[in-house]
Motif scaffolding. Sequence first.
Motif, mmCIF file in Angstrom:
data_model
loop_
_atom_site.group_PDB
_atom_site.id
_atom_site.type_symbol
_atom_site.label_atom_id
_atom_site.label_comp_id
_atom_site.label_asym_id
_atom_site.label_seq_id
_atom_site.Cartn_x
_atom_site.Cartn_y
_atom_site.Cartn_z
ATOM 1 N N SER A 19 0.862 -1.183 0.000
ATOM 2 C CA SER A 19 0.000 0.000 0.000
ATOM 3 C C SER A 19 0.901 1.236 0.000
ATOM 4 O O SER A 19 2.101 1.143 0.301
ATOM 5 N N VAL A 20 0.332 2.379 -0.313
ATOM 6 C CA VAL A 20 1.122 3.612 -0.299
ATOM 7 C C VAL A 20 1.715 3.866 1.087
ATOM 8 O O VAL A 20 2.912 4.183 1.196
ATOM 9 N N PRO A 21 0.962 3.709 2.167
ATOM 10 C CA PRO A 21 1.583 3.901 3.494
ATOM 11 C C PRO A 21 2.720 2.915 3.771
ATOM 12 O O PRO A 21 3.714 3.273 4.404
ATOM 13 N N GLN A 22 2.589 1.673 3.295
ATOM 14 C CA GLN A 22 3.674 0.700 3.477
ATOM 15 C C GLN A 22 4.908 1.117 2.696
ATOM 16 O O GLN A 22 6.032 1.012 3.202
ATOM 17 N N ARG A 23 4.721 1.578 1.473
ATOM 18 C CA ARG A 23 5.853 2.057 0.664
ATOM 19 C C ARG A 23 6.566 3.197 1.367
ATOM 20 O O ARG A 23 7.798 3.219 1.446
ATOM 21 N N ASP A 24 5.776 4.136 1.875
ATOM 22 C CA ASP A 24 6.357 5.290 2.568
ATOM 23 C C ASP A 24 7.101 4.868 3.827
ATOM 24 O O ASP A 24 8.192 5.364 4.107
ATOM 25 N N ALA A 25 6.537 3.930 4.574
ATOM 26 C CA ALA A 25 7.166 3.473 5.817
ATOM 27 C C ALA A 25 8.494 2.773 5.539
ATOM 28 O O ALA A 25 9.479 2.987 6.253
ATOM 29 N N ILE A 26 8.529 1.942 4.513
ATOM 30 C CA ILE A 26 9.780 1.260 4.147
ATOM 31 C C ILE A 26 10.825 2.284 3.731
ATOM 32 O O ILE A 26 11.980 2.213 4.153
ATOM 33 N N ALA A 27 10.419 3.237 2.908
ATOM 34 C CA ALA A 27 11.355 4.269 2.441
ATOM 35 C C ALA A 27 11.924 5.058 3.607
ATOM 36 O O ALA A 27 13.141 5.263 3.691
ATOM 37 N N VAL A 28 11.064 5.489 4.520
ATOM 38 C CA VAL A 28 11.525 6.266 5.677
ATOM 39 C C VAL A 28 12.470 5.423 6.529
ATOM 40 O O VAL A 28 13.537 5.892 6.936
ATOM 41 N N SER A 29 12.102 4.170 6.767
ATOM 42 C CA SER A 29 12.937 3.292 7.575
ATOM 43 C C SER A 29 14.311 3.068 6.941
ATOM 44 O O SER A 29 15.312 2.962 7.643
ATOM 45 N N ALA A 58 14.781 -2.802 6.439
ATOM 46 C CA ALA A 58 13.496 -2.091 6.486
ATOM 47 C C ALA A 58 12.324 -2.983 6.113
ATOM 48 O O ALA A 58 11.194 -2.733 6.544
ATOM 49 N N THR A 59 12.575 -4.022 5.326
ATOM 50 C CA THR A 59 11.502 -4.922 4.901
ATOM 51 C C THR A 59 11.495 -6.220 5.701
ATOM 52 O O THR A 59 10.744 -7.143 5.367
ATOM 53 N N ALA A 62 12.151 -9.258 3.469
ATOM 54 C CA ALA A 62 11.320 -9.528 2.283
ATOM 55 C C ALA A 62 12.104 -9.204 1.014
ATOM 56 O O ALA A 62 11.984 -9.895 0.011
ATOM 57 N N LEU A 63 12.883 -8.148 1.084
ATOM 58 C CA LEU A 63 13.864 -7.833 0.038
ATOM 59 C C LEU A 63 15.213 -8.173 0.646
ATOM 60 O O LEU A 63 15.441 -7.911 1.813
ATOM 61 N N THR A 64 16.097 -8.742 -0.138
ATOM 62 C CA THR A 64 17.419 -9.059 0.406
ATOM 63 C C THR A 64 18.500 -8.351 -0.393
ATOM 64 O O THR A 64 18.342 -8.106 -1.587
ATOM 65 N N ARG A 65 19.579 -8.066 0.284
ATOM 66 C CA ARG A 65 20.715 -7.429 -0.406
ATOM 67 C C ARG A 65 21.242 -8.360 -1.491
ATOM 68 O O ARG A 65 21.731 -7.921 -2.503
ATOM 69 N N ARG A 66 21.088 -9.649 -1.265
ATOM 70 C CA ARG A 66 21.554 -10.638 -2.243
ATOM 71 C C ARG A 66 20.761 -10.550 -3.551
ATOM 72 O O ARG A 66 21.327 -10.693 -4.629
ATOM 73 N N THR A 67 19.445 -10.342 -3.476
ATOM 74 C CA THR A 67 18.649 -10.235 -4.693
ATOM 75 C C THR A 67 18.701 -8.829 -5.282
ATOM 76 O O THR A 67 18.592 -8.672 -6.493
ATOM 77 N N LEU A 68 18.883 -7.822 -4.428
ATOM 78 C CA LEU A 68 18.972 -6.448 -4.927
ATOM 79 C C LEU A 68 20.308 -6.174 -5.606
ATOM 80 O O LEU A 68 20.375 -5.408 -6.563
ATOM 81 N N ARG A 69 21.381 -6.782 -5.098
ATOM 82 C CA ARG A 69 22.723 -6.582 -5.656
ATOM 83 C C ARG A 69 23.468 -7.907 -5.748
ATOM 84 O O ARG A 69 24.443 -8.147 -5.036
ATOM 85 N N PRO A 70 23.017 -8.793 -6.637
ATOM 86 C CA PRO A 70 23.690 -10.091 -6.755
ATOM 87 C C PRO A 70 25.152 -9.971 -7.178
ATOM 88 O O PRO A 70 25.960 -10.852 -6.880
ATOM 89 N N ASP A 71 25.495 -8.866 -7.835
ATOM 90 C CA ASP A 71 26.887 -8.669 -8.240
ATOM 91 C C ASP A 71 27.805 -8.475 -7.035
ATOM 92 O O ASP A 71 28.988 -8.777 -7.105
ATOM 93 N N LEU A 72 27.259 -8.021 -5.925
ATOM 94 C CA LEU A 72 28.064 -7.786 -4.722
ATOM 95 C C LEU A 72 27.874 -8.866 -3.656
ATOM 96 O O LEU A 72 28.796 -9.147 -2.899
ATOM 97 N N PHE A 73 26.673 -9.433 -3.591
ATOM 98 C CA PHE A 73 26.351 -10.325 -2.485
ATOM 99 C C PHE A 73 25.979 -11.743 -2.913
ATOM 100 O O PHE A 73 25.441 -12.499 -2.118
ATOM 101 N N ALA A 74 26.272 -12.135 -4.144
ATOM 102 C CA ALA A 74 25.869 -13.458 -4.629
ATOM 103 C C ALA A 74 26.448 -14.602 -3.816
ATOM 104 O O ALA A 74 25.792 -15.627 -3.636
ATOM 105 N N ASP A 75 27.650 -14.429 -3.288
ATOM 106 C CA ASP A 75 28.284 -15.517 -2.545
ATOM 107 C C ASP A 75 27.951 -15.470 -1.056
ATOM 108 O O ASP A 75 28.442 -16.281 -0.281
#
Length: 80
Positions: A19-29, A58-59, A62-75
């Motif tokens: 939801s929009v409030p959830q998006r905003d809360a994640i961004a702020v966090s 913040a999530t 639910a989102l992981t650094r590994r999936t967001l930046r596999p080039d840096l965190f794949a291993d």
Amino acid sequence: MGQSSKQEISNRDYWKALSVPQRDAIAVSAGTTSEYLRQVLVYERQPSADMAKRLEEATGGALTRRTLRPDLFADMQVAP
């Protein structure tokens, strides 16, 4: 065929499910804006390593650094 039993949600679908409030809360966090979050999840903009870590935190993983930046965190080891 070819699908695993555990299906992962795409970043774009994750964005759409928020939801929009959830998006905003994640961004702020994470110390960013919901517009930047949208660019990362919908348009596949690569966040910095630090931002990927903050988005993971913040999530609640639910989102992981590994999936967001596999080039840096794949291993990186995944906790059981």
